[in-house]
Each structure stands twice: as C-alpha cells, then as structure tokens.
Scaffold this motif. Structure first.
Motif, PDB file in Angstrom:
ATOM      1  N   VAL B 189       0.850  -1.199   0.000  1.00 20.14           N
ATOM      2  CA  VAL B 189       0.000   0.000   0.000  1.00 20.14           C
ATOM      3  C   VAL B 189       0.879   1.241   0.000  1.00 20.14           C
ATOM      4  O   VAL B 189       0.671   2.182  -0.768  1.00 20.14           O
ATOM      5  CB  VAL B 189      -0.927  -0.012   1.237  1.00 20.14           C
ATOM      6  CG1 VAL B 189      -1.702   1.296   1.318  1.00 20.14           C
ATOM      7  CG2 VAL B 189      -1.884  -1.181   1.177  1.00 20.14           C
ATOM      8  N   GLY B 192       2.347   2.321  -3.222  1.00 21.11           N
ATOM      9  CA  GLY B 192       1.481   2.870  -4.250  1.00 21.11           C
ATOM     10  C   GLY B 192       0.574   1.881  -4.934  1.00 21.11           C
ATOM     11  O   GLY B 192      -0.081   2.225  -5.922  1.00 21.11           O
ATOM     12  N   ALA B 193       0.513   0.627  -4.454  1.00 17.98           N
ATOM     13  CA  ALA B 193      -0.339  -0.367  -5.109  1.00 17.98           C
ATOM     14  C   ALA B 193      -1.808  -0.083  -4.817  1.00 17.98           C
ATOM     15  O   ALA B 193      -2.160   0.228  -3.680  1.00 17.98           O
ATOM     16  CB  ALA B 193       0.020  -1.765  -4.626  1.00 17.98           C
ATOM     17  N   GLY B 194      -2.652  -0.195  -5.835  1.00 21.87           N
ATOM     18  CA  GLY B 194      -4.088  -0.025  -5.649  1.00 21.87           C
ATOM     19  C   GLY B 194      -4.705  -1.293  -5.088  1.00 21.87           C
ATOM     20  O   GLY B 194      -4.025  -2.310  -4.930  1.00 21.87           O
ATOM     21  N   ARG B 195      -6.015  -1.221  -4.801  1.00 26.48           N
ATOM     22  CA  ARG B 195      -6.697  -2.386  -4.234  1.00 26.48           C
ATOM     23  C   ARG B 195      -6.591  -3.611  -5.128  1.00 26.48           C
ATOM     24  O   ARG B 195      -6.337  -4.718  -4.669  1.00 26.48           O
ATOM     25  CB  ARG B 195      -8.184  -2.078  -4.057  1.00 26.48           C
ATOM     26  CG  ARG B 195      -8.491  -1.189  -2.917  1.00 26.48           C
ATOM     27  CD  ARG B 195      -9.993  -0.911  -2.914  1.00 26.48           C
ATOM     28  NE  ARG B 195     -10.285   0.383  -2.336  1.00 26.48           N
ATOM     29  CZ  ARG B 195     -10.451   0.578  -1.042  1.00 26.48           C
ATOM     30  NH1 ARG B 195     -10.355  -0.421  -0.221  1.00 26.48           N
ATOM     31  NH2 ARG B 195     -10.719   1.773  -0.580  1.00 26.48           N
ATOM     32  N   ARG B 197      -4.386  -4.337  -7.446  1.00 28.45           N
ATOM     33  CA  ARG B 197      -3.040  -4.893  -7.529  1.00 28.45           C
ATOM     34  C   ARG B 197      -2.691  -5.666  -6.260  1.00 28.45           C
ATOM     35  O   ARG B 197      -2.095  -6.736  -6.322  1.00 28.45           O
ATOM     36  CB  ARG B 197      -2.021  -3.785  -7.765  1.00 28.45           C
ATOM     37  CG  ARG B 197      -0.651  -4.367  -7.992  1.00 28.45           C
ATOM     38  CD  ARG B 197       0.337  -3.396  -8.539  1.00 28.45           C
ATOM     39  NE  ARG B 197       1.623  -4.053  -8.666  1.00 28.45           N
ATOM     40  CZ  ARG B 197       2.052  -4.637  -9.766  1.00 28.45           C
ATOM     41  NH1 ARG B 197       1.299  -4.661 -10.826  1.00 28.45           N
ATOM     42  NH2 ARG B 197       3.225  -5.222  -9.798  1.00 28.45           N
ATOM     43  N   VAL B 198      -3.090  -5.128  -5.098  1.00 32.97           N
ATOM     44  CA  VAL B 198      -2.829  -5.844  -3.846  1.00 32.97           C
ATOM     45  C   VAL B 198      -3.520  -7.202  -3.891  1.00 32.97           C
ATOM     46  O   VAL B 198      -2.937  -8.230  -3.541  1.00 32.97           O
ATOM     47  CB  VAL B 198      -3.311  -5.022  -2.636  1.00 32.97           C
ATOM     48  CG1 VAL B 198      -3.328  -5.866  -1.382  1.00 32.97           C
ATOM     49  CG2 VAL B 198      -2.412  -3.812  -2.434  1.00 32.97           C
TER      50      VAL B 198
END
Lengths: 219, 297
Positions: B189, B192-195, B197-198
């Motif tokens: 998070v 910079g990972a979005g939901r 991508r996580v």
C-alpha cells in the motif's frame, strides 16, 4: 515537512494506544522517536506513513492536511513516504524474488521500463549483489532481507523515510551499513527521516534530534 | 541409616513417529490413490473412443446375466453390458464433478476474496448471503434449481455449482483476512499499489493453494451429489448412463437377488472418491503438517 497534532489512534475505539501525540519534522530533518516497548511508537509511525487512520487529531504533509489513509490516500502522497518495517520476514511477500520485491513499487505505479535495472542499481547501494537478488526471502538472512526492504522503501525516492525499529533485530555491522545507506540517500535527496526505536545511543548519533515518547504523547 | 539403594533408571523415553515401529501407510496410500486415479483417467479418456461398442445396445435374451468372461460386470435388465455402462456413467459423473467443482471454487474464491478485501458492509452483506444459502439444506436447494430446467447435463452442473461455493467462500475469506493484516500488504500500500493490484499480486497467490485443495476435495462430493440427484430421478435423463442413474434403475432387480447391477456402479463411485480423498489428504498434510487430514466427502 510533517506536522502531527493531537493524534489519537489505536485498534479499539475505547482504548486507544496513542493519545494526543504531537510532533513536527522540518523538511530534511532527522528525528528519532524514543520510547519503551508497546507504548504506541509503531502505531504512530503507521499513522505518519498513511497506513493507519487515527481516530482524532490532525496530520499535515508539506502543509497539506491529510484526510484519507491507506488506499483512500492519494497515491502521490502515499509514495512520498517510504516505510521500513521492524521484521523483514513479515514485510516481504514470500513469493517475490528480491529483485522483484525491490522493483514492486515501480511496477505498482506504472513505471515498468527499466524497473529491474533500477532495482539492481539500488540494491548495490544497500549492499546486495547480483546472485542474492535472484533468491526468495526464505533463502536469505534477516539482514540481507532488511537491506532489500530498505531498497524497496527508497525506490520511489520518498521525501520522508519512516524507519520503524529498522535495526532492532540486526547485528552492529548490518545496522551501520543500513544507517549509512539511509544517510547517503538523505544526503543526495534531502529527504526527512522519522526513526522509531528504543536504542538511545543509536538514535542519538543518527538523528538531528530525538524526541521522548512522554513529551510526544500524553497517555 | 536410611536405605540408599540406587534408584533404578527409568527406561529412556523413545519418541516414535505415529504408527509405532511399523512402516507408515502414507506412501502406500498415496501410491494406491494415484494408481486408481490413473486407471480412472485411462478408462474415461481412452476406452470410449477406442472401443467401438454401443453402450445403449439392448440385447433382451441376455438380460440380467451374472458376471462372466463375456460380460465381466454382468448385464442389466435389458441386456446392456454393465462394464461399458459403468465406464460411460463414470465419464458423465466425472464431467459433472469436475466442472461443478471448478465453477463452485471460482464463485467461492471471488465472493470470499471480495468480502475480505473490501470489508465493511460488503463483507457483512456477502457473508449473510452465504449464511442464508447454508441455512437451506443444499440437496433441497439443488433440487429446486434442477426443477427449473429441462433434465440434462448442464442443469445438474449448475445446481451442484451454485450450492457448493459456500465453504470455499468461507475458507478464502478467512485466509485473505489473515493475509491482509500482514506488514507486506502495508508495504505494498505504501508503495502505491491499488486495491486490485494488492488483491491480484499479493492476496490471491496466497490463497490459491487452499482454494485448489478445496476444489480437489470437492470433486468427489459433487460426483456424489450428481448421483444423488440422478438417483432421485431429477438429474440426467434415464437413458443417459450416469452412476446415479445406473444405481437407480438397478434398484428394482436388487430384491430379486441380482446384486451386480447395484454393486458395480456403487464401487465406481466409492473407489475414485476414496482415491481423490487419499491424495488430497496427503496434500493437505503437506500444506499444514500439524493438522491431521480428515476425510471430507
């Protein structure tokens, strides 16, 4: 520049871990936060890194008040703050090779070209060499993994680095190497540092000033 | 003076593996299960195209013959060869079992992962939906679904799939919840990972082994379910050989002392089930050695 004002945060609304914490960091300043185990230092560090939403209080980054945390926080704000966690084993995805671990933030923010090359360059500055980068987390030591985690925190060139007991479980030589890597990055970029820990000697030598937990928070 | 005889040494404690001194039966179990599954795969994939025999061929003069060299499993009440019917029946049951288990796993993983990853009201709503579905006996719900369509293969697949995703959803949700609170998700998070991508990069790869195991364990269960529906006369049309249909049509001749039309389809159902359960049990022991594998059928 970071300003914390009256931050109350915790995991249960009735019994917050941090009460009324206030602290400010000037641009490029290195501040050490000292306190006993379990007092809420890490929770405060997570609030600063925009990973934990406080129940009350105000946080401003470069004068801009923050009103959203985790995924809701704008990406440019999240990536402006790099975090190194205490336990590298838990902070590294066990499936990723070290080179992918370091390059992951670049790929997550859409900078795919040259990500692996940039990761390898950065790995060299924290003291990881070619062959190690192809290993997975369970195949390297804690110290080596923490170096990779530091490289991951630096890969997006943050303006502030939050080190949450980064060296608590490492030996003296690895500690020195990691601190030197952080300092050379700060010298080159002018980034600020919030170093959380309970090693008074280390933080005293590393940071411009240290803040005691009793002076920062009220409870 | 006190009696100071030496205290006899206690026999040294010997820690043995489970099963004492005898050799573990685990290797044998895995080998036997694998052998059975290879035979099943060969029978299902190779026999029907290679053998030019009509499983529907009726031969009334040779009806209800006991097992013999010409008909190793005997014949049924209209003289059809039972071995051939069993192989074709197993084929149908396996298709239903595999497709339904796969579909149920995909639905369950999607619902469980969405509930855990989004949290809050979405989580509560989806989990109450799961509770609602599980409060109805799933055979009853399956019958209801089948009854809405014309009898055939696909209604059975749909009926089994929509009643079997619940446990997978619960497993996946629990697994994602435990992964979600790990620091490496925080690190992603912060990086910079979005939901999405996580979920795709960090959470799903972590739950796939569990979901895969649930899917494999579900195959025998869905096969049994297909047989139950066919046995009740609600599954496949009666002319189509499926293990449930075979047992159902054989029921009448059982009382007359003809045991073979019931026994062999039953064995075709039980033996592959045990083989799948044996392999999946070994896999689960490997994933989580502390928990003993129990059969989940």
């Amino acid at each position: 520049m970071i300003e914390l004002d009256g931050i109350t945060a915790g995991y249960d609304r009735r019994t917050p871990v941090v009460r009324g914490a206030s602290l400010s960091l000037a641009p490029g300043e290195a501040v050490g936060l000292l306190g006993p185990s379990g007092c809420g230092k890490s929770t405060l560090a997570r609030v600063v890194a925009l990973l934990h939403r406080p129940e009350a209080g105000r946080l401003a980054v470069d004068g801009e008040p923050v009103c959203a945390w985790r995924h809701r926080a704008p990406r440019r704000l999240r990536t402006a703050i790099g975090v190194v966690f205490q336990q590298p084993r838990l902070a590294a995805d066990p499936r990723l090779r070290l080179v992918d671990l370091i390059a992951e933030p670049l790929r997550a923010t859409g900078r795919r070209e040259g990500a692996a090359r940039r990761a390898a360059e950065l790995a060299e500055t924290v003291g990881l060499t070619g062959e190690l980068l192809r290993r997975r987390p369970h195949e390297v030591s804690d110290g080596q993994l923490q170096r990779a985690c530091l490289a991951r925190a630096l890969v997006l060139r943050p303006r502030l680095l939050v080190c949450d007991e980064m060296t608590a479980m490492l030996d003296a030589s690895t500690t020195a190497a990691l601190v030197a890597a952080v300092e050379s990055y700060r010298a080159a970029s002018g980034a600020g540092l919030l170093a959380v820990g309970h090693d008074r000697v280390l933080l005293g030598r590393w940071c411009d000033r240290t803040a005691e937990w009793e002076d920062v928070a009220t409870g | 003076m006190a009696d100071r005889r030496p205290v006899p040494f206690a026999a040294p404690a010997v820690w043995r593996s489970r099963g004492g001194t005898r050799r573990s039966t685990r290797t044998l179990r895995i080998a036997a299960s694998a052998a059975v599954l290879v035979c099943v795969a060969l029978a299902v994939l190779v026999v029907p195209p290679a053998v030019d025999l009509d499983q529907q061929a009726v031969d009334l003069p040779s009806k209800l013959l006991p097992p013999s060299a010409a008909h190793p499993f005997g014949t049924d009440d209209v003289g059809r060869d039972l071995l051939l019917r069993c192989v074709y029946g197993l084929r149908v049951s396996l298709v239903v079992g595999l497709v339904a288990a796969l579909a149920a796993t995909v639905i369950g993983t999607a619902v469980g992962a969405a509930a855990a990853a989004l949290g809050g009201w979405t989580d509560r709503l989806l989990m109450r939906l799961v509770d609602t579905f599980s409060s109805v006996p799933h055979l009853l719900l399956g019958i209801f679904v089948v009854a809405m369509f014309r009898p055939g293969l696909w209604p059975v697949v749909v009926s089994v799939a929509v009643t079997h995703w619940l446990s997978t959803a619960r497993i996946v949700r629990a697994e994602v919840l435990s992964l979600r609170s790990r620091p490496y998700i925080d690190a992603a998070v912060s990086g910079g990972a979005g939901r999405l991508r996580v979920a795709v990069r960090h959470l799903l790869p972590g739950v796939l082994p569990q979901a895969g195991l649930a899917a494999v364990l579900m195959v025998p269960h869905t096969m049994w379910h297909e047989s139950a529906l066919s046995f009740l006369g609600l599954g496949l049309p009666t002319h189509q050989a499926s293990l449930g249909n075979l047992v159902q049509t054989a029921r009448g001749s059982l009382l007359a002392g003809h045991w073979w039309p019931t026994l062999f389809p039953g064995l075709f159902l039980i033996v592959p089930t045990l083989a799948v359960a044996g392999l999946a049990g070994a896999w689960r022991e490997r994933l989580n050695p502390r928990r003993r594998a129990e059969l989940t059928l």
